[in-house]
Design a protein around this motif. Sequence first.
Motif, PDB file in Angstrom:
ATOM      1  N   GLU A  56      13.244  36.123  33.352  1.00 14.60           N
ATOM      2  CA  GLU A  56      13.086  37.582  33.351  1.00 14.60           C
ATOM      3  C   GLU A  56      12.337  38.046  32.104  1.00 14.60           C
ATOM      4  OE1 GLU A  56      13.572  41.638  32.476  1.00 14.60           O
ATOM      5  OE2 GLU A  56      14.596  40.062  31.316  1.00 14.60           O
ATOM      6  N   ARG A  57      12.673  37.470  30.944  1.00 10.77           N
ATOM      7  CA  ARG A  57      11.982  37.831  29.705  1.00 10.77           C
ATOM      8  C   ARG A  57      10.541  37.338  29.708  1.00 10.77           C
ATOM      9  NH1 ARG A  57      12.963  41.921  27.401  1.00 10.77           N
ATOM     10  NH2 ARG A  57      13.109  42.323  29.638  1.00 10.77           N
ATOM     11  N   TRP A  58      10.305  36.212  30.372  1.00  9.49           N
ATOM     12  CA  TRP A  58       8.929  35.695  30.487  1.00  9.49           C
ATOM     13  C   TRP A  58       8.065  36.661  31.276  1.00  9.49           C
ATOM     14  CZ3 TRP A  58       6.276  34.118  34.949  1.00  9.49           C
ATOM     15  CH2 TRP A  58       5.061  33.452  34.725  1.00  9.49           C
ATOM     16  N   THR A  59       8.593  37.219  32.352  1.00  9.00           N
ATOM     17  CA  THR A  59       7.805  38.170  33.156  1.00  9.00           C
ATOM     18  C   THR A  59       7.496  39.440  32.372  1.00  9.00           C
ATOM     19  OG1 THR A  59       9.776  39.240  34.115  1.00  9.00           O
ATOM     20  CG2 THR A  59       8.871  37.333  35.287  1.00  9.00           C
ATOM     21  N   ALA A  60       8.355  39.775  31.386  1.00 13.28           N
ATOM     22  CA  ALA A  60       8.140  40.981  30.581  1.00 13.28           C
ATOM     23  C   ALA A  60       7.290  40.713  29.347  1.00 13.28           C
ATOM     24  CB  ALA A  60       9.483  41.572  30.154  1.00 13.28           C
ATOM     25  N   GLY A  61       6.954  39.437  29.102  1.00 13.05           N
ATOM     26  CA  GLY A  61       6.166  39.097  27.926  1.00 13.05           C
ATOM     27  C   GLY A  61       6.980  39.008  26.653  1.00 13.05           C
ATOM     28  N   HIS A  62       8.296  38.913  26.770  1.00 10.77           N
ATOM     29  CA  HIS A  62       9.183  38.851  25.602  1.00 10.77           C
ATOM     30  C   HIS A  62       9.968  37.540  25.575  1.00 10.77           C
ATOM     31  CE1 HIS A  62       9.241  43.522  25.938  1.00 10.77           C
ATOM     32  NE2 HIS A  62       8.152  43.087  25.340  1.00 10.77           N
ATOM     33  N   LEU A  63       9.372  36.473  26.031  1.00 11.27           N
ATOM     34  CA  LEU A  63      10.089  35.215  26.181  1.00 11.27           C
ATOM     35  C   LEU A  63      10.668  34.721  24.866  1.00 11.27           C
ATOM     36  CD1 LEU A  63      10.969  32.710  27.760  1.00 11.27           C
ATOM     37  CD2 LEU A  63       8.677  31.759  27.375  1.00 11.27           C
ATOM     38  N   PHE A  64       9.905  34.816  23.773  1.00  8.37           N
ATOM     39  CA  PHE A  64      10.355  34.192  22.530  1.00  8.37           C
ATOM     40  C   PHE A  64      11.535  34.912  21.879  1.00  8.37           C
ATOM     41  CE2 PHE A  64       6.234  32.058  22.788  1.00  8.37           C
ATOM     42  CZ  PHE A  64       6.647  30.765  22.525  1.00  8.37           C
ATOM     43  N   ARG A  65      11.917  36.051  22.414  1.00  4.59           N
ATOM     44  CA  ARG A  65      13.134  36.692  21.923  1.00  4.59           C
ATOM     45  C   ARG A  65      14.388  35.909  22.348  1.00  4.59           C
ATOM     46  NH1 ARG A  65      12.064  43.187  23.058  1.00  4.59           N
ATOM     47  NH2 ARG A  65      10.179  43.377  21.767  1.00  4.59           N
ATOM     48  N   VAL A  66      14.275  35.189  23.456  1.00  2.00           N
ATOM     49  CA  VAL A  66      15.436  34.455  23.976  1.00  2.00           C
ATOM     50  C   VAL A  66      15.125  32.985  24.189  1.00  2.00           C
ATOM     51  CG1 VAL A  66      16.346  36.522  25.130  1.00  2.00           C
ATOM     52  CG2 VAL A  66      14.826  34.978  26.389  1.00  2.00           C
ATOM     53  N   ALA A  67      13.894  32.555  23.868  1.00  2.00           N
ATOM     54  CA  ALA A  67      13.444  31.206  24.236  1.00  2.00           C
ATOM     55  C   ALA A  67      14.339  30.107  23.665  1.00  2.00           C
ATOM     56  CB  ALA A  67      11.999  31.007  23.779  1.00  2.00           C
ATOM     57  N   TRP A  68      14.522  30.135  22.348  1.00  2.00           N
ATOM     58  CA  TRP A  68      15.240  29.024  21.731  1.00  2.00           C
ATOM     59  C   TRP A  68      16.727  29.021  22.068  1.00  2.00           C
ATOM     60  CZ3 TRP A  68      11.586  25.973  21.177  1.00  2.00           C
ATOM     61  CH2 TRP A  68      10.348  26.391  20.698  1.00  2.00           C
ATOM     62  N   PRO A  69      17.415  30.167  22.087  1.00  2.00           N
ATOM     63  CA  PRO A  69      18.811  30.131  22.556  1.00  2.00           C
ATOM     64  C   PRO A  69      18.949  29.601  23.977  1.00  2.00           C
ATOM     65  CG  PRO A  69      18.385  32.189  21.414  1.00  2.00           C
ATOM     66  CD  PRO A  69      17.068  31.508  21.563  1.00  2.00           C
ATOM     67  N   CYS A  70      18.057  30.047  24.866  1.00  2.00           N
ATOM     68  CA  CYS A  70      18.125  29.577  26.257  1.00  2.00           C
ATOM     69  C   CYS A  70      17.823  28.086  26.347  1.00  2.00           C
ATOM     70  CB  CYS A  70      17.152  30.364  27.127  1.00  2.00           C
ATOM     71  SG  CYS A  70      17.651  32.087  27.431  1.00  2.00           S
ATOM     72  N   LEU A  71      16.857  27.608  25.540  1.00  2.00           N
ATOM     73  CA  LEU A  71      16.513  26.184  25.557  1.00  2.00           C
ATOM     74  C   LEU A  71      17.692  25.350  25.052  1.00  2.00           C
ATOM     75  CD1 LEU A  71      14.266  24.122  26.126  1.00  2.00           C
ATOM     76  CD2 LEU A  71      13.589  24.350  23.727  1.00  2.00           C
ATOM     77  N   ILE A  72      18.321  25.802  23.982  1.00  2.00           N
ATOM     78  CA  ILE A  72      19.465  25.062  23.431  1.00  2.00           C
ATOM     79  C   ILE A  72      20.615  25.026  24.433  1.00  2.00           C
ATOM     80  CG2 ILE A  72      21.246  25.128  21.650  1.00  2.00           C
ATOM     81  CD1 ILE A  72      19.067  26.272  19.764  1.00  2.00           C
ATOM     82  N   VAL A  73      20.870  26.175  25.082  1.00  2.00           N
ATOM     83  CA  VAL A  73      21.966  26.242  26.063  1.00  2.00           C
ATOM     84  C   VAL A  73      21.706  25.306  27.236  1.00  2.00           C
ATOM     85  CG1 VAL A  73      23.091  27.725  27.775  1.00  2.00           C
ATOM     86  CG2 VAL A  73      22.750  28.548  25.435  1.00  2.00           C
ATOM     87  N   THR A  74      20.509  25.351  27.791  1.00  2.00           N
ATOM     88  CA  THR A  74      20.211  24.506  28.960  1.00  2.00           C
ATOM     89  C   THR A  74      20.189  23.023  28.586  1.00  2.00           C
ATOM     90  OG1 THR A  74      17.830  24.912  28.591  1.00  2.00           O
ATOM     91  CG2 THR A  74      18.953  26.308  30.205  1.00  2.00           C
ATOM     92  N   ALA A  75      19.734  22.699  27.352  1.00  2.00           N
ATOM     93  CA  ALA A  75      19.763  21.306  26.902  1.00  2.00           C
ATOM     94  C   ALA A  75      21.204  20.828  26.774  1.00  2.00           C
ATOM     95  CB  ALA A  75      19.026  21.178  25.563  1.00  2.00           C
ATOM     96  N   ALA A  76      22.069  21.704  26.234  1.00  2.00           N
ATOM     97  CA  ALA A  76      23.491  21.334  26.099  1.00  2.00           C
ATOM     98  C   ALA A  76      24.147  21.154  27.459  1.00  2.00           C
ATOM     99  CB  ALA A  76      24.214  22.412  25.280  1.00  2.00           C
ATOM    100  N   VAL A  77      23.788  22.014  28.415  1.00  2.00           N
ATOM    101  CA  VAL A  77      24.336  21.899  29.771  1.00  2.00           C
ATOM    102  C   VAL A  77      23.914  20.572  30.400  1.00  2.00           C
ATOM    103  CG1 VAL A  77      24.207  22.840  32.112  1.00  2.00           C
ATOM    104  CG2 VAL A  77      24.564  24.372  30.166  1.00  2.00           C
ATOM    105  N   TRP A  78      22.653  20.173  30.191  1.00  2.00           N
ATOM    106  CA  TRP A  78      22.174  18.898  30.731  1.00  2.00           C
ATOM    107  C   TRP A  78      22.939  17.725  30.107  1.00  2.00           C
ATOM    108  CZ3 TRP A  78      20.862  15.701  34.052  1.00  2.00           C
ATOM    109  CH2 TRP A  78      20.028  14.605  33.869  1.00  2.00           C
ATOM    110  N   ILE A  79      23.130  17.752  28.812  1.00  2.00           N
ATOM    111  CA  ILE A  79      23.870  16.669  28.138  1.00  2.00           C
ATOM    112  C   ILE A  79      25.326  16.630  28.616  1.00  2.00           C
ATOM    113  CG2 ILE A  79      24.725  15.858  25.917  1.00  2.00           C
ATOM    114  CD1 ILE A  79      22.191  17.052  24.633  1.00  2.00           C
TER     115      ILE A  79
END
Length: 373
Positions: A56-79
């Motif tokens: 949703e943030r990517w479609t608004a052009g504001h991805l980097f406001r949430v990019a790293w938290p979302c990446l860390i969360v999804t990486a932790a979920v995968w592990i």
Amino acid sequence: MGTLTKAQYRMRKLNLVSMIPPLVAVGALLVAIDAKTWWQAVVLGIGVVAAIVATERWTAGHLFRVAWPCLIVTAAVWILGALTFDGHTSFYGITIVGPLIIPKLPRRRGAAALVLIAFVAAVGALKLLVSPGNLPATLIQYLVIPTAATVVATGLMIPGQRFYDLVEELDQSREREAELAVIRERMRFASDLHDIQGHTLHVVKLKIALAEKLLHSDLDRVAEELGELHALVGDTIKQTKELAYAQRRLNLSAELENAKNLFEAASIRVRVDREAEVDAQAGELLGQVLRETTTNILRHAQAKQVRITLSASGITIVNDGVADAPLPELSGLATLRQRLADSGGELTVEQKDRRFVTAAAFPRNREAGKDDR
């Protein structure tokens, strides 16, 4: 980032409609299939939510406001999913968030893609060490499928991001063209206003000087000059209103007569050779050239003679009284040169033998005249 343009808003709306519902549906289905307990459902659900938020943030052009938290969360979920409760679909979130981030990076995108793919594969390989039983199924579920999904998603997003960049560049180009059109129109308006007001003020100055000379010798002529001044100012007011409402049209015949009268009033001998007529559109531009040239002669030259030649292809004005000096910069004629060029014409100025030659021509009219002969 500022307010979205119309094109960006439409693209965002299209992305939301086309991407969010499938992501939600697929994520909910995977959670339902893979979760055995409520806490497993929570863990997998968090990964899906992080993926949706990032999208949703990517479609608004504001991805980097949430990019790293979302990446860390999804990486932790995968592990967590892969190594603790056999959640073989827990890679879903990171294969969404990672490929969204990589194309947005300013540099080293290839290296980032390799790191992402290596991480997903490493977690899958670690699962093989933790759960060595049923090796073929584990290999496919935790290594082959997640790694392949990450490769495909990343490979699709990089050219996809280039497409979005091109759309944004095109939109920005259109905005710049619109701004340039506004600037050109303002310059045209300012140039026309300069033509009207500047020309009139020089004529007023000339006639007032003439009236002062005749004040004690020819009162009838003074009254005539003042009457002409009154009429000239009234006509200038009318032309200014017409310009403001985009109704102004120059009449070439009237401009020729006006130029002749002005030169004669300034004690300049003038000869007008009218060899042919020109069409209305060309006549209006030629009238502007004649008016600007007349003003320049009265302002800058000590002319004794002026010759105006009107032909089928254009107009030529030649005047004497030019000092032996470099060609002066005449901004009004420079603006008219661009206008003629936009209409298929050309404007040239030349200074030699103490004469100044201003020539405006439409080559196609010249060729048409040769064909008629």
